[in-house]
Design a protein around this motif. Sequence first.
Motif, PDB file in Angstrom:
ATOM      1  N   HIS A  12       0.958  -1.189   0.023  1.00 20.60           N
ATOM      2  CA  HIS A  12      -0.254   0.072  -0.139  1.00 20.60           C
ATOM      3  C   HIS A  12       0.981   1.255   0.051  1.00 20.60           C
ATOM      4  O   HIS A  12       1.815   1.329   0.596  1.00 20.60           O
ATOM      5  CB  HIS A  12      -0.931   0.189   1.329  1.00 20.60           C
ATOM      6  CG  HIS A  12      -2.051   0.859   1.358  1.00 20.60           C
ATOM      7  ND1 HIS A  12      -1.786   2.438   0.971  1.00 20.60           N
ATOM      8  CD2 HIS A  12      -3.483   0.681   1.019  1.00 20.60           C
ATOM      9  CE1 HIS A  12      -3.205   2.910   0.994  1.00 20.60           C
ATOM     10  NE2 HIS A  12      -3.934   1.982   0.807  1.00 20.60           N
ATOM     11  N   TRP A  26       0.748   3.944   1.637  1.00 14.94           N
ATOM     12  CA  TRP A  26       0.848   4.580   2.929  1.00 14.94           C
ATOM     13  C   TRP A  26       1.899   4.017   3.662  1.00 14.94           C
ATOM     14  O   TRP A  26       2.735   4.304   4.040  1.00 14.94           O
ATOM     15  CB  TRP A  26      -0.435   4.212   3.972  1.00 14.94           C
ATOM     16  CG  TRP A  26      -1.745   4.805   3.353  1.00 14.94           C
ATOM     17  CD1 TRP A  26      -1.958   5.681   2.415  1.00 14.94           C
ATOM     18  CD2 TRP A  26      -2.921   4.535   3.650  1.00 14.94           C
ATOM     19  NE1 TRP A  26      -3.231   6.211   2.308  1.00 14.94           N
ATOM     20  CE2 TRP A  26      -3.990   5.407   3.020  1.00 14.94           C
ATOM     21  CE3 TRP A  26      -3.729   3.253   4.527  1.00 14.94           C
ATOM     22  CZ2 TRP A  26      -5.239   4.997   3.080  1.00 14.94           C
ATOM     23  CZ3 TRP A  26      -4.992   3.596   4.801  1.00 14.94           C
ATOM     24  CH2 TRP A  26      -5.601   4.040   3.987  1.00 14.94           C
ATOM     25  N   SER A  47       5.458   4.536   1.972  1.00 18.57           N
ATOM     26  CA  SER A  47       5.989   5.767   2.507  1.00 18.57           C
ATOM     27  C   SER A  47       6.594   5.620   3.796  1.00 18.57           C
ATOM     28  O   SER A  47       7.533   6.201   4.214  1.00 18.57           O
ATOM     29  CB  SER A  47       4.925   6.791   2.192  1.00 18.57           C
ATOM     30  OG  SER A  47       5.396   8.244   3.167  1.00 18.57           O
ATOM     31  N   TYR A  57       3.315   9.313   6.834  1.00 17.73           N
ATOM     32  CA  TYR A  57       2.659   8.079   7.110  1.00 17.73           C
ATOM     33  C   TYR A  57       3.294   7.017   8.225  1.00 17.73           C
ATOM     34  O   TYR A  57       2.776   6.074   8.444  1.00 17.73           O
ATOM     35  CB  TYR A  57       2.359   7.313   5.610  1.00 17.73           C
ATOM     36  CG  TYR A  57       1.376   8.012   4.930  1.00 17.73           C
ATOM     37  CD1 TYR A  57      -0.231   8.070   4.975  1.00 17.73           C
ATOM     38  CD2 TYR A  57       1.773   8.946   3.825  1.00 17.73           C
ATOM     39  CE1 TYR A  57      -0.881   8.503   4.217  1.00 17.73           C
ATOM     40  CE2 TYR A  57       1.024   9.448   2.976  1.00 17.73           C
ATOM     41  CZ  TYR A  57      -0.197   9.391   3.175  1.00 17.73           C
ATOM     42  OH  TYR A  57      -1.032  10.034   2.411  1.00 17.73           O
ATOM     43  N   TRP A  95       1.093   6.009  10.885  1.00 19.11           N
ATOM     44  CA  TRP A  95      -0.155   5.444  10.376  1.00 19.11           C
ATOM     45  C   TRP A  95      -0.027   3.736  10.668  1.00 19.11           C
ATOM     46  O   TRP A  95      -1.163   3.198  10.650  1.00 19.11           O
ATOM     47  CB  TRP A  95      -0.464   5.413   9.044  1.00 19.11           C
ATOM     48  CG  TRP A  95      -0.902   6.940   8.776  1.00 19.11           C
ATOM     49  CD1 TRP A  95      -0.499   7.996   8.924  1.00 19.11           C
ATOM     50  CD2 TRP A  95      -2.089   7.159   7.656  1.00 19.11           C
ATOM     51  NE1 TRP A  95      -1.197   8.993   8.568  1.00 19.11           N
ATOM     52  CE2 TRP A  95      -2.098   8.573   7.790  1.00 19.11           C
ATOM     53  CE3 TRP A  95      -3.040   6.373   6.768  1.00 19.11           C
ATOM     54  CZ2 TRP A  95      -3.082   9.109   7.004  1.00 19.11           C
ATOM     55  CZ3 TRP A  95      -3.868   6.987   6.235  1.00 19.11           C
ATOM     56  CH2 TRP A  95      -3.956   8.500   6.189  1.00 19.11           C
ATOM     57  N   GLU A 104      -9.406   8.701   8.069  1.00 14.02           N
ATOM     58  CA  GLU A 104      -9.617   7.893   6.807  1.00 14.02           C
ATOM     59  C   GLU A 104     -10.486   6.865   6.647  1.00 14.02           C
ATOM     60  O   GLU A 104     -10.919   6.484   5.765  1.00 14.02           O
ATOM     61  CB  GLU A 104      -8.124   7.280   6.424  1.00 14.02           C
ATOM     62  CG  GLU A 104      -7.765   6.795   5.061  1.00 14.02           C
ATOM     63  CD  GLU A 104      -7.781   7.985   4.004  1.00 14.02           C
ATOM     64  OE1 GLU A 104      -8.310   7.931   2.994  1.00 14.02           O
ATOM     65  OE2 GLU A 104      -7.274   9.215   4.336  1.00 14.02           O
TER      66      GLU A 104
END
Length: 546
Positions: A113, A115, A118, A127, A130, A185
């Motif tokens: 992904h 995200w 990164s 990110y 995250w 999100e």
Amino acid sequence: MKITDTSDLWWKSAVIYCLDVETFMDWNGDGRGDLVGLAHRIDHLASLKVTCLWLMPFFPTPERDDGYDITDFYGVDSRLGTHGDLVEVLRLASDRGIRVILDLVVNHTSDQHPWFQSARSSRESPYRDWYVWVDEPPPGNEQNVFPDKEDGVWQFDEKTGQYYQHSFYRQQPDLNVTNPAVRDEIAKIIGFWLQLGVSGFRVDAVPFLLDTKGVEQAEELLGDPHEYLRDLRSFISRREGQAILLGEVNLPYEGQLEFFGGPQGGELVMQFDFNAMQRMYLSLAREDARPLIEALQARPALPDGAQWAIFVRNHDELTLDKLSEDERNEVFAAFGPDPDMQLFGRGLRRRLPPMLGGDPRRIRLVYSLLFALPGTPTLFYGEEIGMGENLAIEGRMSVRSPMQWTPGRNGGFSSADPEDLTAPVTDGGYGPEFVNVESQLHDPDSLLSFVRMLVERYRTTFEIGYGDFRVLEHDHPSVLAHEMRWDEGCVVLVHNFSSEPVPLRLELDGKELLDLLSGRRQSLPESGPAELPLEGYGFRWLRVLP
């Protein structure tokens, strides 16, 4: 009987049907099921009178976990079709009175992904937070969900010199819900699909979504994780008042009640009853109804508007983790004695008909239970025709073989060469030449016709979905007899787990019984118990007429 408006609680009398797009119907001949193929088979679901279609993940994925490793929560995997194809499925389903719910898999992402790509590129990535990172794994490394593939829940990332948490495969890093950006999100993802017309979500592995043990200062960052689940429920209710959250929560009943929001509710609308399912298999193995009865009587009282989802098996291994070791070994011995039929030491990777040796009496007994137990029945694709597993497919994927439509090549699933199929078709006695939709469609004695009849009776027997449950007393350990009362109506449902006939006698308050499966009537005595003989593995659905 007075029938009140129940449209806002549609899930209480729904019939849910779960399928994987890529193994249901291939329309373009590339060997992989697709959304266009699903659209052409919506009428099969309509003929079953299914009212809710649950779609397993169709999002872009590198397929390290059969689509549960997602690279875009807003997308449609190009191998399966487009957003336009999906909207056509939603429209066709809606035209036939079928709601659609999606898998919400937000406890983790794929490691591919953007995200995570990164996040692992630099500790300064926007990110980074995250996901859950630590310099050193905490002591007492927890067991992974897949102990045969992973030896823990922490994976070292060489580029940034830290470990990331993964409760599932290492290719599925856990999202960090203590981060408000992640929570925002998730709300956007939910809002996007609700706007496209879905009626809710089956929420994957909910306890893992709310598990913040790996996050420092989690309590200060998030507070009570259940408060977050209540916020999600409130958000969904504001966006679409009739949308549901159906949770996968495999915990003891007291733990499940917490995920409903406790007695006051406000969190998950529905949960799968893993405890009753596992005790049902123990009852089948022992030919003794008491283990299932104990589970049903141990269920906590649910908050208003909440409901159990009943299932015979799902798309994963048939987990038996809530049984004791001795009990689990009983079920293994009865239904999966070969180690290749077992998985993770806790479950079976088989479908029901082969487990029961193809005995049509026992198979029909179990599907009668599916629709008669208090809750909402959930079918896994192929159950309506009695499909078997394919043990040649690795792991829990053995039950995700292609749908069998015809007795012809590839079971009518695809025109591709067999070696090009996304998964091999089941062979042997449960292959498509013996088990398929086409052959059963117009056979009044087929399993498909029987399941269709059960759906019709269930859909017109409101007491099962909405009523109050009570076990009825009698002298036969092999028999579960229970009544469901709602408004002024009462139905009595009896199931014999034994191969031996049972001269059942029940004290019933009424004038007459109407057998909902056969249409026959039986007068009740003015005093004393009613005689209700049951054949071996027999069952009856009886409406008590005042």
